[in-house]
Design an enzyme around this catalytic site. Structure first.
Site, PDB file in Angstrom:
ATOM      1  N   HIS A   9       0.829  -1.203   0.000  1.00 23.21           N
ATOM      2  CA  HIS A   9       0.000   0.000   0.000  1.00 23.21           C
ATOM      3  C   HIS A   9       0.867   1.258   0.000  1.00 23.21           C
ATOM      4  O   HIS A   9       1.530   1.565   0.990  1.00 23.21           O
ATOM      5  CB  HIS A   9      -0.895  -0.019   1.247  1.00 23.21           C
ATOM      6  CG  HIS A   9      -1.810   1.132   1.381  1.00 23.21           C
ATOM      7  ND1 HIS A   9      -1.767   2.014   2.446  1.00 23.21           N
ATOM      8  CD2 HIS A   9      -2.827   1.570   0.592  1.00 23.21           C
ATOM      9  CE1 HIS A   9      -2.711   2.917   2.313  1.00 23.21           C
ATOM     10  NE2 HIS A   9      -3.374   2.676   1.202  1.00 23.21           N
ATOM     11  N   GLU A  36       0.704  -0.805  -4.864  1.00 22.19           N
ATOM     12  CA  GLU A  36      -0.501   0.019  -4.987  1.00 22.19           C
ATOM     13  C   GLU A  36      -0.105   1.485  -4.954  1.00 22.19           C
ATOM     14  O   GLU A  36       0.812   1.872  -4.225  1.00 22.19           O
ATOM     15  CB  GLU A  36      -1.460  -0.292  -3.827  1.00 22.19           C
ATOM     16  CG  GLU A  36      -2.787   0.444  -3.884  1.00 22.19           C
ATOM     17  CD  GLU A  36      -2.793   1.793  -3.175  1.00 22.19           C
ATOM     18  OE1 GLU A  36      -3.785   2.534  -3.330  1.00 22.19           O
ATOM     19  OE2 GLU A  36      -1.803   2.107  -2.481  1.00 22.19           O
ATOM     20  N   ASP A  38      -1.828   5.745  -5.619  1.00 20.63           N
ATOM     21  CA  ASP A  38      -2.860   6.695  -6.016  1.00 20.63           C
ATOM     22  C   ASP A  38      -2.242   7.633  -7.039  1.00 20.63           C
ATOM     23  O   ASP A  38      -1.048   7.944  -6.954  1.00 20.63           O
ATOM     24  CB  ASP A  38      -3.318   7.525  -4.812  1.00 20.63           C
ATOM     25  CG  ASP A  38      -3.763   6.651  -3.654  1.00 20.63           C
ATOM     26  OD1 ASP A  38      -4.821   6.035  -3.753  1.00 20.63           O
ATOM     27  OD2 ASP A  38      -3.014   6.594  -2.643  1.00 20.63           O
ATOM     28  N   HIS A  51      -1.461  10.834  -2.779  1.00 21.11           N
ATOM     29  CA  HIS A  51      -2.805  10.550  -2.278  1.00 21.11           C
ATOM     30  C   HIS A  51      -3.627  11.825  -2.096  1.00 21.11           C
ATOM     31  O   HIS A  51      -4.739  11.942  -2.591  1.00 21.11           O
ATOM     32  CB  HIS A  51      -2.726   9.792  -0.951  1.00 21.11           C
ATOM     33  CG  HIS A  51      -4.071   9.487  -0.370  1.00 21.11           C
ATOM     34  ND1 HIS A  51      -4.738  10.367   0.469  1.00 21.11           N
ATOM     35  CD2 HIS A  51      -4.883   8.409  -0.509  1.00 21.11           C
ATOM     36  CE1 HIS A  51      -5.905   9.841   0.812  1.00 21.11           C
ATOM     37  NE2 HIS A  51      -6.021   8.665   0.236  1.00 21.11           N
ATOM     38  N   GLU A 124      -4.967   3.561  -8.279  1.00 21.01           N
ATOM     39  CA  GLU A 124      -6.231   4.209  -7.946  1.00 21.01           C
ATOM     40  C   GLU A 124      -6.254   5.628  -8.502  1.00 21.01           C
ATOM     41  O   GLU A 124      -5.375   6.433  -8.195  1.00 21.01           O
ATOM     42  CB  GLU A 124      -6.451   4.264  -6.435  1.00 21.01           C
ATOM     43  CG  GLU A 124      -7.768   4.946  -6.072  1.00 21.01           C
ATOM     44  CD  GLU A 124      -7.977   5.144  -4.592  1.00 21.01           C
ATOM     45  OE1 GLU A 124      -8.847   5.980  -4.228  1.00 21.01           O
ATOM     46  OE2 GLU A 124      -7.287   4.501  -3.778  1.00 21.01           O
TER      47      GLU A 124
END
Length: 258
Positions: A9, A36, A38, A51, A124
């Site tokens: 993450h 992962e 953003d 993020h 994301e």
């Protein structure tokens, strides 16, 4: 049965500053199955791994990512906040400043492509944003440059925005999609909208607090965020979760006997 995938993450972010190249290299060294991130779009059209809307929390800068150019973002140190007293440690090793700069998605994908083993990337797209669908268009364009916009891509795209995922599906119909679920009570509506082959991404807190959510997701592919404890990992195992997104990839791999 396929082994549960361990996805880092924002990189190995428990000990390293999130979304930095240093955090992702550490996750790769630890053996993470996937990374992962953003993504947000800068004023000059670059996708960067950030993020928040601004760099206030991680870079001590009040400017918003969408109004800043990449060259200005690159001047910021987005790692110092994680270990604010590191400069006082005379025995600490010297660290390459590039490991703590704002990271472009291009650089992250290059790192994955060159790492020497298969690694998935869960991206994301953050919404709402002033650039709307341009974020997804830029993302699919970039994936195309890597040859990763087809069925054999190591990338999956995630969002809390159903509209954003629809955009990706229209532009690159073979790229896997993850419908993130923020609240358990959103699922009855979402399940009428999402395609059967879409992955579902609930938060671990919602699965803990609302056991019925896990039962309603039975038979679906499930990727859960953010799983950091033994108890949460056990819950995911009991539910047959396909992937856990964690700040602690090395620890999760150890708990899984890997």
């Amino acid at each position: 049965m396929t082994a549960m995938q361990v996805v880092a993450h924002r990189g190995a972010s428990e000990e390293n500053a999130e979304h930095t190249l240093g955090a992702y290299l550490e996750a790769l060294d630890e053996g993470a199955d996937g990374l992962e991130c953003d993504v947000r779009l800068t004023a000059d059209g670059h996708l960067v791994c950030v993020h928040d809307r601004s760099l206030l929390r991680t870079g001590a800068n009040r400017g918003t990512v969408s109004t800043m150019e990449l060259k200005d973002l690159h001047e910021l140190d987005v790692a110092a906040w994680k270990h604010p007293w590191a400069d006082l440690d005379d025995e600490a090793p010297d660290v390459d400043p590039e490991l703590g700069r704002v990271l472009t998605l291009r650089k992250l994908l290059e790192t994955v492509a060159d790492c020497g083993r298969p690694v998935d990337v869960a991206i994301e797209t953050k919404h709402p944003t002033r650039y709307g669908g341009l974020v997804e268009r830029r993302l699919v364009q970039l994936l195309g440059e890597f040859g990763w916009a087809g069925a054999d891509t190591p990338v999956r795209v995630m969002s809390f925005s159903f509209t954003a995922l629809q955009r990706v599906h229209r532009l690159a119909p073979e790229v896997p999609l993850v419908m993130l679920v923020e609240k358990a009570h959103h699922w009855p509506m979402l399940r009428r909208l999402v395609q059967p082959d879409w992955i579902i991404g609930p938060g671990i807190k919602e699965l803990r607090d609302h056991p019925g959510l896990g039962r309603h997701l039975a038979g679906r592919r499930i990727h859960v965020w953010t799983v950091n404890t033994d108890e949460d990992l056990k819950l995911c195992q009991d539910l047959g979760v396909e992937a856990v997104i964690t700040d602690r990839p090395a620890y999760m791999l150890e708990q899984l006997g890997r």
